[in-house]
Design an enzyme around this catalytic site. Structure first.
Site, PDB file in Angstrom:
ATOM      1  N   ASP A  91      -0.459   4.835   0.962  1.00  0.00           N
ATOM      2  CA  ASP A  91      -0.836   5.778   2.015  1.00  0.00           C
ATOM      3  C   ASP A  91      -0.689   5.168   3.400  1.00  0.00           C
ATOM      4  OD1 ASP A  91      -1.484   7.611   0.005  1.00  0.00           O
ATOM      5  OD2 ASP A  91      -3.506   6.782  -0.173  1.00  0.00           O
ATOM      6  N   ASP A 127       0.853  -1.186   0.000  1.00  0.00           N
ATOM      7  CA  ASP A 127       0.000   0.000   0.000  1.00  0.00           C
ATOM      8  C   ASP A 127       0.895   1.245   0.000  1.00  0.00           C
ATOM      9  OD1 ASP A 127      -2.279   1.645   0.265  1.00  0.00           O
ATOM     10  OD2 ASP A 127      -2.212   1.528   2.443  1.00  0.00           O
TER      11      ASP A 127
END
Length: 186
Positions: free
Chosen positions: A12, A10
């Site tokens: 963020d 991921d």
């Protein structure tokens, strides 16, 4: 001997700290006084009383917010090391269509060893197959065909990762060690 893994990462709150400048931008724009550590579950708009979802998410659509982001400590070093170790690394991120170019520009600036072809935009991450997913959102880890590594954050503190056999980590040193352990066990 360890095997090569397909690692999904991921962006963020895993490669960068999005919450701190995001919360600060909402506070500045609307006169609220929320701290990033006040965000104790996934729905961030719940913590800004009186503001609409559109208002809370509005800073994410600004170039200023994305240009203020910096990589988390050791994220560049260990993400590159995972590639150098022979693993296939793909960034797997959910994004509003308006923010995709801003997020990709951030990645290109700080993670130039990640090619555009190694970035996957998906709202339902379970649709992407890999050996490992490194994410801060528990709902992305659940139900996927991968081992889940949960990056510790204020919004997932109450989540019981052991229920699903996920590994909780606090930083990129622990992420790297967890991936190495998984590669050795496979």
């Amino acid at each position: 001997m360890s095997r090569s893994l397909t690692i999904l990462v991921d962006v963020d709150n895993v490669l960068e700290d999005l919450h701190t400048p995001w919360v600060a931008a909402v506070n500045k724009k609307y006169g609220t006084n929320v701290k990033p550590e006040d965000i104790t579950h996934w729905n961030i708009e719940d913590f800004f009383d009186g503001l609409s979802r559109t208002q809370v998410f509005s800073p994410l659509h600004t170039r200023e917010l994305w240009e203020s982001l910096e990589p988390l400590k050791d994220s560049q070093k260990y993400l590159k090391q995972l590639k150098d170790d022979g693993h296939k690394v793909y960034l797997l991120t959910s994004a509003h269509p308006d923010t995709i170019p801003l997020k990709i520009k951030f990645v290109q600036k700080y993670f130039p060893f990640i090619s555009f072809k190694e970035i996957i935009i998906a709202s339902k991450k379970q649709m992407v197959k890999g050996d490992v997913l490194i994410d801060d959102a528990p709902h992305n880890l659940e139900g996927g065909e991968y081992m889940g590594i949960l990056v510790d954050s204020s919004h997932n503190k109450s989540y019981d990762e052991s229920k699903y056999g996920f590994i909780r980590v606090k930083n990129w040193v622990e992420i790297y060690e967890a991936v190495c352990d998984i590669a050795r066990k496979e």
